[in-house]
Design a protein around this motif. Structure first.
Motif, mmCIF file in Angstrom:
data_model
loop_
_atom_site.group_PDB
_atom_site.id
_atom_site.type_symbol
_atom_site.label_atom_id
_atom_site.label_comp_id
_atom_site.label_asym_id
_atom_site.label_seq_id
_atom_site.Cartn_x
_atom_site.Cartn_y
_atom_site.Cartn_z
ATOM 1 N N ALA A 195 1.448 -0.964 -0.595
ATOM 2 C CA ALA A 195 -0.097 -0.237 -0.130
ATOM 3 C C ALA A 195 1.036 1.136 0.106
ATOM 4 N N LEU A 196 0.851 1.978 -1.111
ATOM 5 C CA LEU A 196 2.223 2.538 -1.139
ATOM 6 C C LEU A 196 1.667 4.235 -1.883
ATOM 7 N N MET A 197 2.040 5.104 -1.980
ATOM 8 C CA MET A 197 1.522 6.735 -2.868
ATOM 9 C C MET A 197 2.891 7.394 -2.239
ATOM 10 N N ARG A 198 2.353 7.795 -3.981
ATOM 11 C CA ARG A 198 3.613 8.872 -4.255
ATOM 12 C C ARG A 198 3.475 10.557 -4.621
ATOM 13 N N ALA A 199 3.611 10.788 -5.013
ATOM 14 C CA ALA A 199 3.489 12.487 -4.787
ATOM 15 C C ALA A 199 4.829 13.539 -4.599
ATOM 16 N N ASP A 200 5.634 14.599 -5.625
ATOM 17 C CA ASP A 200 6.401 15.081 -5.959
ATOM 18 C C ASP A 200 6.005 16.537 -4.890
ATOM 19 N N LEU A 206 -3.210 -4.726 2.454
ATOM 20 C CA LEU A 206 -3.160 -4.841 1.113
ATOM 21 C C LEU A 206 -3.312 -3.306 0.137
ATOM 22 N N ALA A 207 -2.637 -3.151 -1.143
ATOM 23 C CA ALA A 207 -3.378 -2.290 -1.342
ATOM 24 C C ALA A 207 -4.709 -2.271 -2.530
ATOM 25 N N GLU A 208 -5.662 -1.610 -2.972
ATOM 26 C CA GLU A 208 -6.937 -2.036 -3.719
ATOM 27 C C GLU A 208 -6.679 -2.846 -4.804
ATOM 28 N N GLY A 209 -6.997 -3.776 -4.783
ATOM 29 C CA GLY A 209 -6.937 -4.589 -6.362
ATOM 30 C C GLY A 209 -7.529 -5.989 -6.201
ATOM 31 N N GLU A 210 -7.061 -7.079 -7.246
ATOM 32 C CA GLU A 210 -7.512 -8.411 -7.289
ATOM 33 C C GLU A 210 -6.100 -9.564 -6.728
ATOM 34 N N TYR A 211 -6.409 -10.178 -5.857
ATOM 35 C CA TYR A 211 -4.933 -10.940 -5.613
ATOM 36 C C TYR A 211 -5.845 -12.428 -5.396
#
Length: 294
Positions: free
Chosen positions: A194-199, A259-264
């Motif tokens: 579960a990651l988020m990125r930003a400048d 966990l990040a949003e998505g299929e597993y």
């Protein structure tokens, strides 16, 4: 007359000898007693006081917190500098032997340095081009507890956003002091994917306060005989993407993680048997994932 003359001569001789005897006794006294100054007096002719402060670029108000000062004795080229003073006071004053020194002021990861020749009491004000960065996280409108999120800060190099790591795993909500500039921030919620990125831009003398919105949820895995049943202890779980990349591996009755949003796909191994199940993670929807042993 002769007796009178002798009496006065004796007196004169005694008067003449007394200073000599006193001088002789003084000469025999230890040097420590002869030259010791009064206890209340101190020789300060060989020292001077250095008054230190720092300001942000373009500002006149001294920085009031977050500074770490170090004063080093100057050294010839190739030799190590000897640290004389370290202080976390915002505006310290230090008394040192007269001579040449290097002053270093650190404001987090920003700093300034100056060389000074201390010959008398001196005021030195250093200029630091720096600001603060504070990152928090949220799931929708719900804030992420600080103990569950960290963030790392990178300086972009060329086309690489993560060119050089500056800060690693700072606690959510903490203030990181940085030289002014643009940085790439990676926020981690939990310890999976579960990651988020930003400048983000850090401006001189200002605090950049940002909240990064994660799209993730907490899942709890269970291997059960039937839906709603008791979980088997000692089960080995593997969580994979649909493409087969392993995201997380845990052993236990009901391991829980973000966990990040998505299929597993989850694979459960117990007593030589293997069981699988596909599942979906929706942002903000914490849930149990049961794998039925059939």
């Amino acid at each position: 007359m002769i007796k009178v003359f002798n009496r006065w001569s004796a007196l004169a001789l005694t008067a003449f000898c007394l200073p000599l005897l006193a001088a002789g006794a003084l000469a025999q006294m230890p040097p420590r007693l002869q030259n010791a100054p009064p206890p209340q007096l101190q020789d300060t002719q060989g020292t001077a006081t250095l008054y230190l402060s720092a300001v942000f670029s373009g500002e006149t108000k001294p920085i009031g917190e977050g500074l770490v000062w170090r004063v080093y004795a100057d050294a010839p080229d190739g030799e190590d500098f000897k640290i004389m003073v370290k202080s976390q006071d915002a505006s310290p004053s230090v008394t040192l032997p007269k001579g040449d020194y290097r002053i270093h002021a650190a404001y987090g990861f920003a700093s300034a340095t100056r060389r000074v020749s201390l010959t008398r009491d001196t005021v030195e004000r250093l200029t630091i081009a720096a600001g603060g960065l504070r990152i928090r996280g949220a799931i929708g409108t719900n804030p992420i507890p600080p103990e569950k999120m960290t963030f790392s800060v990178f300086v972009p190099v060329g086309n690489n956003d993560e060119g050089r790591l500056v800060v690693e795993k700072a606690r959510s909500g903490s203030v990181v002091r940085l030289p002014e500039g643009t940085y790439h921030v990676v926020s981690s919620y939990g310890d999976s994917n579960a990651l988020m990125r930003a400048d983000l831009k850090v401006e001189n003398g200002k605090l950049t306060d940002a909240t990064l919105n994660h799209r993730a949820a907490t899942v709890t895995l269970k291997l059960v005989r039937a839906a709603g049943g008791e979980a088997f202890a000692g089960t080995a779980f593997s969580v994979l993407t649909p493409g087969g990349d392993v995201i997380r591996e845990e052993i236990g009755a009901f391991p829980s993680f973000v966990l990040a949003e998505g299929e597993y796909v989850v694979i459960a191994r117990h007593e030589g048997q293997v069981y699988t199940r596909e599942f979906t993670v929706e942002s903000g929807q914490d849930r149990d994932i049961e794998v039925v042993a059939r």
